[in-house]
Design a protein around this motif. Structure first.
Motif, PDB file in Angstrom:
ATOM      1  N   GLN A 192      -8.261  -7.232  -6.080  1.00  0.00           N
ATOM      2  CA  GLN A 192      -7.513  -7.323  -4.828  1.00  0.00           C
ATOM      3  C   GLN A 192      -6.509  -8.464  -4.926  1.00  0.00           C
ATOM      4  O   GLN A 192      -6.811  -9.537  -5.405  1.00  0.00           O
ATOM      5  N   CYS A 193      -5.312  -8.256  -4.456  1.00  0.00           N
ATOM      6  CA  CYS A 193      -4.223  -9.225  -4.570  1.00  0.00           C
ATOM      7  C   CYS A 193      -4.215 -10.175  -3.378  1.00  0.00           C
ATOM      8  O   CYS A 193      -4.484  -9.767  -2.253  1.00  0.00           O
ATOM      9  N   LEU A 194      -3.867 -11.447  -3.639  1.00  0.00           N
ATOM     10  CA  LEU A 194      -3.690 -12.422  -2.562  1.00  0.00           C
ATOM     11  C   LEU A 194      -2.294 -12.249  -1.974  1.00  0.00           C
ATOM     12  O   LEU A 194      -1.411 -13.092  -2.128  1.00  0.00           O
ATOM     13  N   ILE A 195      -2.080 -11.127  -1.295  1.00  0.00           N
ATOM     14  CA  ILE A 195      -0.792 -10.836  -0.663  1.00  0.00           C
ATOM     15  C   ILE A 195      -1.046 -10.388   0.766  1.00  0.00           C
ATOM     16  O   ILE A 195      -2.159 -10.016   1.124  1.00  0.00           O
ATOM     17  N   SER A 196       0.000 -10.444   1.576  1.00  0.00           N
ATOM     18  CA  SER A 196      -0.129 -10.013   2.969  1.00  0.00           C
ATOM     19  C   SER A 196      -0.371  -8.511   3.042  1.00  0.00           C
ATOM     20  O   SER A 196      -0.067  -7.766   2.098  1.00  0.00           O
ATOM     21  N   SER A 197      -0.881  -8.078   4.187  1.00  0.00           N
ATOM     22  CA  SER A 197      -1.131  -6.649   4.358  1.00  0.00           C
ATOM     23  C   SER A 197       0.165  -5.851   4.341  1.00  0.00           C
ATOM     24  O   SER A 197       0.197  -4.715   3.866  1.00  0.00           O
ATOM     25  N   SER A 198       1.257  -6.435   4.863  1.00  0.00           N
ATOM     26  CA  SER A 198       2.535  -5.714   4.848  1.00  0.00           C
ATOM     27  C   SER A 198       3.012  -5.480   3.414  1.00  0.00           C
ATOM     28  O   SER A 198       3.495  -4.389   3.078  1.00  0.00           O
ATOM     29  N   LYS A 199       2.866  -6.489   2.553  1.00  0.00           N
ATOM     30  CA  LYS A 199       3.239  -6.318   1.145  1.00  0.00           C
ATOM     31  C   LYS A 199       2.305  -5.342   0.452  1.00  0.00           C
ATOM     32  O   LYS A 199       2.736  -4.534  -0.381  1.00  0.00           O
ATOM     33  N   TRP A 200       1.037  -5.414   0.798  1.00  0.00           N
ATOM     34  CA  TRP A 200       0.060  -4.496   0.200  1.00  0.00           C
ATOM     35  C   TRP A 200       0.399  -3.057   0.561  1.00  0.00           C
ATOM     36  O   TRP A 200       0.327  -2.161  -0.280  1.00  0.00           O
ATOM     37  N   LEU A 201       0.782  -2.823   1.818  1.00  0.00           N
ATOM     38  CA  LEU A 201       1.131  -1.471   2.251  1.00  0.00           C
ATOM     39  C   LEU A 201       2.400  -0.972   1.568  1.00  0.00           C
ATOM     40  O   LEU A 201       2.517   0.211   1.261  1.00  0.00           O
ATOM     41  N   ARG A 202       3.350  -1.896   1.334  1.00  0.00           N
ATOM     42  CA  ARG A 202       4.562  -1.478   0.613  1.00  0.00           C
ATOM     43  C   ARG A 202       4.234  -1.057  -0.811  1.00  0.00           C
ATOM     44  O   ARG A 202       4.936  -0.239  -1.401  1.00  0.00           O
ATOM     45  N   ARG A 203       3.155  -1.602  -1.364  1.00  0.00           N
ATOM     46  CA  ARG A 203       2.773  -1.287  -2.732  1.00  0.00           C
ATOM     47  C   ARG A 203       1.818  -0.094  -2.813  1.00  0.00           C
ATOM     48  O   ARG A 203       1.913   0.730  -3.723  1.00  0.00           O
ATOM     49  N   TYR A 204       0.899   0.005  -1.863  1.00  0.00           N
ATOM     50  CA  TYR A 204      -0.154   1.028  -1.948  1.00  0.00           C
ATOM     51  C   TYR A 204      -0.183   1.977  -0.747  1.00  0.00           C
ATOM     52  O   TYR A 204      -1.081   2.820  -0.657  1.00  0.00           O
ATOM     53  N   GLY A 205       0.753   1.831   0.184  1.00  0.00           N
ATOM     54  CA  GLY A 205       0.721   2.630   1.403  1.00  0.00           C
ATOM     55  C   GLY A 205       1.076   4.090   1.190  1.00  0.00           C
ATOM     56  O   GLY A 205       1.484   4.520   0.109  1.00  0.00           O
ATOM     57  N   LEU A 206       0.927   4.858   2.261  1.00  0.00           N
ATOM     58  CA  LEU A 206       1.173   6.303   2.192  1.00  0.00           C
ATOM     59  C   LEU A 206       2.615   6.609   1.827  1.00  0.00           C
ATOM     60  O   LEU A 206       2.887   7.485   1.002  1.00  0.00           O
ATOM     61  N   LYS A 207       3.556   5.898   2.437  1.00  0.00           N
ATOM     62  CA  LYS A 207       4.971   6.184   2.190  1.00  0.00           C
ATOM     63  C   LYS A 207       5.330   5.937   0.735  1.00  0.00           C
ATOM     64  O   LYS A 207       6.068   6.724   0.124  1.00  0.00           O
ATOM     65  N   ARG A 208       4.813   4.837   0.155  1.00  0.00           N
ATOM     66  CA  ARG A 208       5.111   4.519  -1.241  1.00  0.00           C
ATOM     67  C   ARG A 208       4.608   5.618  -2.168  1.00  0.00           C
ATOM     68  O   ARG A 208       5.225   5.929  -3.196  1.00  0.00           O
ATOM     69  N   ASN A 209       3.492   6.228  -1.799  1.00  0.00           N
ATOM     70  CA  ASN A 209       2.888   7.269  -2.629  1.00  0.00           C
ATOM     71  C   ASN A 209       3.224   8.686  -2.168  1.00  0.00           C
ATOM     72  O   ASN A 209       2.562   9.640  -2.565  1.00  0.00           O
ATOM     73  N   LYS A 210       4.253   8.781  -1.308  1.00  0.00           N
ATOM     74  CA  LYS A 210       4.734  10.070  -0.820  1.00  0.00           C
ATOM     75  C   LYS A 210       3.623  10.879  -0.146  1.00  0.00           C
ATOM     76  O   LYS A 210       3.476  12.075  -0.359  1.00  0.00           O
ATOM     77  N   LEU A 211       2.852  10.162   0.689  1.00  0.00           N
ATOM     78  CA  LEU A 211       1.738  10.809   1.379  1.00  0.00           C
ATOM     79  C   LEU A 211       1.854  10.705   2.897  1.00  0.00           C
ATOM     80  O   LEU A 211       0.891  11.001   3.599  1.00  0.00           O
ATOM     81  N   SER A 212       3.004  10.261   3.403  1.00  0.00           N
ATOM     82  CA  SER A 212       3.189  10.283   4.846  1.00  0.00           C
ATOM     83  C   SER A 212       3.329  11.733   5.297  1.00  0.00           C
ATOM     84  O   SER A 212       3.614  12.627   4.496  1.00  0.00           O
ATOM     85  N   LEU A 213       3.134  11.969   6.590  1.00  0.00           N
ATOM     86  CA  LEU A 213       3.133  13.350   7.088  1.00  0.00           C
ATOM     87  C   LEU A 213       4.449  14.066   6.785  1.00  0.00           C
ATOM     88  O   LEU A 213       4.455  15.195   6.296  1.00  0.00           O
ATOM     89  N   SER A 214       5.573  13.412   7.053  1.00  0.00           N
ATOM     90  CA  SER A 214       6.864  14.064   6.820  1.00  0.00           C
ATOM     91  C   SER A 214       7.082  14.342   5.334  1.00  0.00           C
ATOM     92  O   SER A 214       7.643  15.375   4.954  1.00  0.00           O
ATOM     93  N   GLN A 215       6.614  13.416   4.472  1.00  0.00           N
ATOM     94  CA  GLN A 215       6.766  13.623   3.025  1.00  0.00           C
ATOM     95  C   GLN A 215       5.917  14.785   2.536  1.00  0.00           C
ATOM     96  O   GLN A 215       6.354  15.582   1.700  1.00  0.00           O
TER      97      GLN A 215
END
Length: 207
Positions: free
Chosen positions: A1-24
């Motif tokens: 686990q990285c010592l980074i903020s949740s916002s940075k973590w989401l930019r790296r591992y979030g749904l949008k980054r992995n093309k898994l948001s609903l619209s994607q």
């Protein structure tokens, strides 16, 4: 686990980054129902050819409609991907709310000074504070670059004169220093402020 903020973590591992948001996902398993402006009619008109031909999904966020054309296999693939994302989110949440992060949050800075102000803590509380500080040293401080400890007692006491480079030896040295401190009641409310000024006086410290 990285010592980074949740916002940075989401930019790296979030749904949008992995093309898994609903619209994607919808754009990959179907196509959006379009409305074009017809000049002669003077209004937007939706195409009708796909009506009743494919299953439809309407997004509540913007009322857009998608016609779903994918077969079972790609949909099951996205189900697996989303289940993996849920598991990853659960692991992150469990990590964020465990051990030293419950008290200190996630340390993101690379150069820190921890000011120890035990105030009027009772001996039992003093021991709990040392336990918590030991935990943050061995779990989080070990992953940054430089650190120092300052005790806001009657006489300001530093672990090191300047922030020291982090390694196993320096972290263990800091833990030993911490556990050699004797409990005593703070005699002045100004000592914490003095300790903070002393901490910020270290040029190597960014936060």
């Amino acid at each position: 686990q990285c010592l980074i903020s949740s916002s940075k973590w989401l930019r790296r591992y979030g749904l949008k980054r992995n093309k898994l948001s609903l619209s994607q996902i919808l754009s990959q398993i179907g196509f959006q129902h379009r409305k074009d402006y017809v000049t002669t009619l003077g209004k937007p008109v939706a195409s009708q050819y796909a009506d009743d031909l494919f299953p439809q999904d309407e997004r509540a966020q913007d009322s857009s409609v998608y016609h779903l054309t994918a077969k079972k296999e790609p949909i099951l693939h996205f189900v697996d991907c989303l289940m993996g994302a849920i598991e990853l989110y659960e692991q992150r949440l469990e990590w964020l709310t465990s051990e030293s992060r419950q008290i200190f949050g996630v340390i993101q800075e690379q150069y820190i000074v921890i000011v120890l102000d035990f105030g009027t803590a009772a001996p039992a509380e003093f021991r709990l504070c040392r336990d918590a500080l030991t935990m943050v040293l061995v779990e989080q401080v070990i992953q940054i670059a430089r650190f120092n400890l300052i005790w806001a007692a009657q006489d300001l006491t530093k672990w090191q004169e300047k922030a020291a480079a982090v390694c196993d030896q320096t972290v263990q040295s800091a833990v030993r220093w911490l556990w050699k401190l004797d409990h005593m009641t703070a005699v002045s409310h100004t000592k914490a402020a003095e300790a903070l000024l002393e901490a910020m006086g270290d040029e190597a410290v960014s936060s």
